[in-house]
Design a protein around this motif. Structure first.
Motif, PDB file in Angstrom:
ATOM      1  N   GLN A  68      23.528  43.834 -34.472  1.00 53.61           N
ATOM      2  CA  GLN A  68      23.056  42.487 -34.788  1.00 53.61           C
ATOM      3  C   GLN A  68      21.836  42.149 -33.935  1.00 53.61           C
ATOM      4  N   GLY A  69      21.823  42.653 -32.701  1.00 54.46           N
ATOM      5  CA  GLY A  69      20.655  42.450 -31.859  1.00 54.46           C
ATOM      6  C   GLY A  69      19.418  43.084 -32.450  1.00 54.46           C
ATOM      7  N   MET A  70      19.573  44.225 -33.111  1.00 54.88           N
ATOM      8  CA  MET A  70      18.438  44.864 -33.768  1.00 54.88           C
ATOM      9  C   MET A  70      17.942  44.011 -34.937  1.00 54.88           C
ATOM     10  N   VAL A  71      18.876  43.377 -35.659  1.00 55.90           N
ATOM     11  CA  VAL A  71      18.476  42.476 -36.736  1.00 55.90           C
ATOM     12  C   VAL A  71      17.698  41.288 -36.167  1.00 55.90           C
ATOM     13  N   ASP A  72      18.177  40.772 -35.046  1.00 53.22           N
ATOM     14  CA  ASP A  72      17.532  39.597 -34.442  1.00 53.22           C
ATOM     15  C   ASP A  72      16.107  39.900 -33.976  1.00 53.22           C
ATOM     16  N   THR A  73      15.833  41.163 -33.643  1.00 56.28           N
ATOM     17  CA  THR A  73      14.468  41.521 -33.239  1.00 56.28           C
ATOM     18  C   THR A  73      13.524  41.645 -34.434  1.00 56.28           C
ATOM     19  N   GLY A  74      14.079  41.664 -35.641  1.00 49.25           N
ATOM     20  CA  GLY A  74      13.259  41.827 -36.840  1.00 49.25           C
ATOM     21  C   GLY A  74      13.049  43.273 -37.247  1.00 49.25           C
ATOM     22  N   ALA A  75      13.725  44.211 -36.561  1.00 49.82           N
ATOM     23  CA  ALA A  75      13.544  45.622 -36.900  1.00 49.82           C
ATOM     24  C   ALA A  75      14.044  45.922 -38.308  1.00 49.82           C
ATOM     25  N   VAL A  76      15.163  45.314 -38.692  1.00 51.83           N
ATOM     26  CA  VAL A  76      15.750  45.494 -40.020  1.00 51.83           C
ATOM     27  C   VAL A  76      16.313  44.152 -40.470  1.00 51.83           C
TER      28      VAL A  76
END
Length: 548
Positions: free
Chosen positions: A348-356
């Motif tokens: 979810q942290g990766m989603v929050d960064t905008g990566a995916v």
């Protein structure tokens, strides 16, 4: 202080005390029946025991109520140092193979009334300790290799303690679970529900003799019924529309449970309310553990309801969240991935960064990066993961390329991969042979890509267990408290990134804190001040099935 233990003759023990510099200060011999008493006295001084095999010496001590704080498992360390790239230029690496290179025998009582051959006297553990300490000191990474040897030795102690204490297991509950899922036991045949599914399978295939447990005969029957399949795998069957598919897949699920953890397994592996599997520390080349009996590393969810704490006790279940991606972030010093990991859920942290866009994309993209996936969702997401976390992706790519060239790679602490197939190939060979070479090199590159991450995650888990083991002993009572291991909070189960502690109920919350604190300590031991967090999901439960 070191205490080197060996058996110079059957039934005899030699104990050599060494100071911090390795100089012998005393030597004594006595009957092996006296070893536990002597060990209990010496343990008050917090020595580091030195022996050939933890499985040879430690079970008897635990049975006598003696818990050992530290040891050096010489045979485990010899294997590690023999193969470590950082130690390849040491004298030990050039030493011809000898008895210290033989696999560790599992400690087990003989079924024979008399042994046909007396065991050979042990080789000198003091001389081997000198060789190993010299190899570590002369290696390219003495600090890391020394820590890895210590971690593997702690793992050897933990494995014996897990088997000694056992996982609390309610055999009556297990029996009820099996009856509910499989149906009533039938004398000389399959359980009732499985037998009913066999009847459905035979009717759907119009084959009254087909045996779904025999893959060749089942495949022939499927093909005679018009199914265009090349195997009986559930993945291939799921893509087929036919009345046989649903009962056959249901049968396969039940058959796996019946074979792996059915009534025969229950009778063999559960005694006096405890499941005691045989763990093999570093049994896989990556350093991950294996099992030599009982299948502890493949305990299905269906039977976890049988894992029940004793009255007045609790199970504290903890698992590390997305351990391998977090380890990769720390190894590669990828600040962006470390920031994503500050959320309890790294995906979810990766989603929050905008990566995916979605958590599912993050999960498949990251697993594809670590395991080398190039197809499906993981392959589609991989370019985005590479752009968002370039240092982490470059790290695993470098490991993959090294494997493709036929080189070895090493984990963070220095465990080294086997050497892969030869990198080069003869251009005069046929195109088919050259294609086969390239396929083999790419496959080995996927292995080395994963080796560095999975192996380092295994090292983190060893450090986690080692720190937790110390904390649990301290929680259980003051130094010198005579209560044995199983009467204090103690580890009862390990599965790669998951631990279970059995504890008196009044200490459960303190055990949960110890699990979290030891996870943080494991991160510091391996990666120092790297800004990578290792959060846990922790549950205090009466049954393993209740842990989320």
């Amino acid at each position: 202080m070191f205490l080197a233990v060996s058996s110079p003759a059957p039934g005899r023990v030699e104990l050599v005390a060494l100071d911090a510099e390795g100089d012998a200060t005393s030597r004594e011999r006595f009957a092996e029946t006296e070893f536990a008493v002597r060990a209990r006295e010496h343990e008050r001084d917090h020595p580091r025991w030195v022996w050939a095999d933890t499985t040879r010496w430690y079970p008897g001590l635990l049975a006598a109520g003696v818990r050992v704080e530290r040891c050096v498992d010489l045979r485990m360390c010899r294997l590690l140092l023999r193969n470590a790239a950082a130690a390849r230029d040491t004298e030990l690496a050039r030493t011809p193979r000898d008895r210290w290179d033989e696999p560790s025998p599992l400690a087990a009582a003989s079924d024979a009334l008399f042994e046909l051959e007396a065991p050979l006297p042990d080789d000198d553990p003091v001389a081997e300790l000198y060789r190993q300490r010299a190899a570590i000191a002369a290696s390219a990474e003495p600090g890391r290799l020394g820590l890895l040897c210590a971690a593997d030795s702690v793992g050897a102690l933990v494995a014996v303690e897990l088997r000694h204490a056992g996982l609390p297991w309610d055999a009556a509950r297990h029996d009820r679970i099996l009856t509910e899922l499989l149906g009533e036991r039938m004398a000389g045949g399959r359980p009732a529900r499985m037998e009913a599914l066999v009847a459905e399978i035979r009717a759907a295939l119009d084959d009254p003799e087909v045996n779904p447990d025999s893959a060749p005969t089942l495949l022939r029957s499927l093909q005679r019924a018009g199914l265009r399949v090349g195997s009986t795998s559930r993945w291939e069957l799921k893509s087929v529309e036919h009345p046989v598919v649903a009962p056959l897949l249901a049968y396969k699920r039940l058959a796996r449970l019946y074979t792996a953890n059915g009534w025969a397994w229950l009778a063999e592996w559960v005694r006096e309310g405890r499941f005691r599997p045989v763990y093999v520390p570093a049994g896989v080349v990556t350093g991950r553990w294996a099992s030599d009996g009982g299948g502890a590393l493949q305990l299905p969810r269906q039977v976890r309801g049988a894992v029940v704490a004793d009255p007045g006790w609790k199970l504290v279940v903890a698992d590390a969240a997305q351990l391998e991606p977090r380890v990769l972030a720390a190894m590669s010093s990828d600040a962006a991935m470390a920031r994503a990991g500050r959320a309890h859920d790294l995906y979810q942290g990766m989603v929050d960064t905008g990566a995916v866009e979605t958590r599912e994309q993050a999960k498949y993209g990251m697993l594809g990066a670590i395991y080398g996936g190039t197809t499906g969702e993981s392959g589609r997401m991989r370019p985005r993961i590479e752009r968002a976390f370039p240092r982490a992706m470059a790290f695993v790519e470098a490991a993959a390329r090294a494997g493709e060239r036929g080189e070895t790679v090493s984990t963070w602490l220095g465990r080294t991969s086997p050497r892969g197939p030869e990198a080069g190939y003869d251009e005069t060979r046929t195109a088919e042979d050259r294609d086969r070479d390239r396929t083999g090199r790419r496959a080995w590159g996927r292995f080395t890509r994963n080796f560095v991450v999975q192996g380092t995650a295994a090292e983190w888990a060893l450090c986690w267990m080692g720190a937790l083991r110390r904390m649990l002993w301290q929680l259980g009572g003051a130094d010198g408290d005579p209560r044995p291991l199983a009467e204090r909070p103690h580890l009862v189960f390990f599965l790669h990134d998951e631990l279970i502690v059995h504890t008196p109920a009044e200490l459960a919350e303190r055990v949960a804190d110890a699990l979290r604190g030891s996870a943080a300590e494991a991160g510091r031991i391996l990666f120092g001040a790297a800004p990578v967090e290792f959060p846990l999901s922790v549950a205090v439960v009466d049954s393993y099935a209740d842990a989320k």
